[in-house]
Design a protein around this motif. Structure first.
Motif, short mmCIF file in Angstrom:
data_model
loop_
_atom_site.label_atom_id
_atom_site.label_comp_id
_atom_site.label_asym_id
_atom_site.label_seq_id
_atom_site.Cartn_x
_atom_site.Cartn_y
_atom_site.Cartn_z
N THR A 130 72.85 9.02 6.29
CA THR A 130 72.88 9.52 7.27
C THR A 130 74.16 9.65 8.13
O THR A 130 74.05 10.20 8.80
CB THR A 130 71.28 9.09 7.25
OG1 THR A 130 72.13 7.50 7.83
CG2 THR A 130 69.84 8.76 7.00
N SER A 152 73.91 17.77 14.27
CA SER A 152 73.53 16.74 13.34
C SER A 152 73.73 15.28 14.61
O SER A 152 72.67 14.57 14.37
CB SER A 152 74.43 15.73 12.37
OG SER A 152 73.43 15.13 11.79
N HIS A 162 66.77 12.22 12.50
CA HIS A 162 66.94 11.02 11.18
C HIS A 162 66.17 10.74 10.63
O HIS A 162 66.31 9.52 11.30
CB HIS A 162 68.07 10.95 10.78
CG HIS A 162 69.30 11.94 11.00
ND1 HIS A 162 70.02 12.83 10.20
CD2 HIS A 162 70.00 12.28 12.18
CE1 HIS A 162 71.54 13.92 10.73
NE2 HIS A 162 70.91 13.10 11.89
#
Length: 395
Positions: free
Chosen positions: A167, A176, A181
């Motif tokens: 991750t 991101s 996540h």
């Protein structure tokens, strides 16, 4: 002799006091037992100074006073009991488990909106995305996902499900750092969807994209896609697939002469009804898009143990009505299925078979199991309703 018969002064006073006490005592006895006065008729001349109406008035006042005291005591007792009673709030219309809460405090839904750890809560969000897009990813496909995410505007919350456990490496992409996540190793997107996309969690979003990682999006624009979905009233949809790439159903292949299509002609014998899958009311599970209401139904249909989702695409029609009008393929916003066997590589070698072979075998088994469960559940329902399943319109 006259002196002998004369009473002493103190004896005279004692007689007066005794008489007075007797009269007072008799008066209160009469007040305490009013029914006696209705049974004994005495001449009014015997009590010339006593007002009967006044006695009744005082009697009524005494009774009202005692009644008021008793009522107040009862009220206080009831209030105290309520305050000590843990079931004083009971709201059957509240969500299950929250019936004992006052409705004004109940938060039945949630969201994926990121919050600050400081400042006023009311100032946390400068905007609230209206749509959600999820990708089930491995780090090896980061460039493809980067290209795909950039097709989605700030109106979309980005959620990545990581099946390889990697991750932090994704922070090389600026977007991101704002994404959600979730990392659990070697799971499928339907496993993630069942556990992290509960309808009450994704309720703020008008549409939910549940996509694979191996999709080419050069000819796709998410905002334009949403406009066409609304325009054509699609509750379940997918972008058209480039017909020259990979194996796919004819229904999901892109047509170049229209915005949207909802039916097709398949091979002879494949469709018992032109309004049924795979000729209509059908999209594949690689890149589906659900409205909020449709997803609420589909989520309940996803099985906990059938993680690949094979067979689910043939049953999606059960969640909208009429399905042949509300399920369709958006042709003018299309994608390419790159058929990267990343999920197959997550399997393990068993009995001399390659990892991808074991994965594929389970996919086929799950398809059969899902169809069997759906058929059994429908037949049981119709039987319980006193309806002959063979005469039902469900196929």
């Amino acid at each position: 002799m006259g002196n002998l018969t004369r009473r002493k002064p103190n004896e005279t006073m004692r007689l007066i006091v005794t008489t007075f006490v007797g009269v007072v005592f008799g008066f209160f006895v009469g007040v305490s037992f009013p029914t006696l006065s209705t049974k004994v008729n005495l001449p009014s001349s015997l009590f010339p100074t006593i007002d009967i109406s006044y006695i009744k008035y005082k009697e009524s006042g005494i009774r009202n006073a005692w009644s008021s005291v008793n009522n107040n005591n009862d009220s206080r007792s009831t209030q105290a009991q309520k305050l000590n009673d843990t079931s004083k709030i009971l709201v059957p219309s509240n969500p299950r488990g929250a019936e004992r809460l006052p409705p004004g405090i109940v938060e039945a839904e949630s969201d994926f909106y990121l919050r600050r750890l400081w400042g006023k809560p009311s100032e946390d969000l400068t905007s609230k995305p209206r749509y959600l897009v999820t990708f089930t990813v491995g780090y090896e496909q980061r460039k493809n996902i980067d290209a795909a995410v950039k097709k989605f505007s700030g109106n979309f919350t980005i959620l990545l499900f990581h099946y390889d456990g990697r991750t932090t490496e994704w922070d090389e992409f600026e977007w991101s750092k704002r994404a959600i996540h979730v990392s659990i190793r070697k799971q499928t997107k339907w496993w993630y969807a069942k556990r992290f996309l509960h309808p009450d969690i994704v309720a703020p979003y008008d549409y939910i994209f549940i996509w694979d990682e191996d999709l080419g999006v050069e000819h796709f624009n998410a905002e334009e896609y949403i406009k066409l979905v609304r325009k054509h009233g699609l509750e379940i949809s997918q972008p058209g697939l480039e017909p020259s790439r990979g194996l796919t159903w004819k229904m999901t292949k892109r047509r170049g002469d229209r915005e949207v299509h909802k039916e097709t002609d398949e091979k002879p014998g494949w469709c018992t009804d032109p309004r049924m899958p795979p000729c209509a009311a059908f999209v594949e599970i690689m890149a589906p898009v659900f409205s909020r209401d449709a997803w609420r139904c589909v989520w309940h249909m996803i099985q906990n143990d059938l993680v690949h989702g094979w067979g689910l695409d043939f049953a999606l029609r059960k969640c909208v009505d009429p399905a042949h009008e509300k399920i369709g393929v958006v042709d003018s916003q299309w994608i390419v299925h790159q058929t990267v066997p990343s999920l197959g590589n997550q399997g393990e070698t068993q009995n001399g078979k390659a990892p991808w072979q074991g994965v594929r075998e389970r996919c086929r088994k799950e398809w059969t199991m899902f169809q069997s469960r759906m058929t059994k559940a429908e037949h049981t329902y119709f039987k319980d309703m006193g309806i002959d399943p063979s005469n039902s319109t469900v196929n």
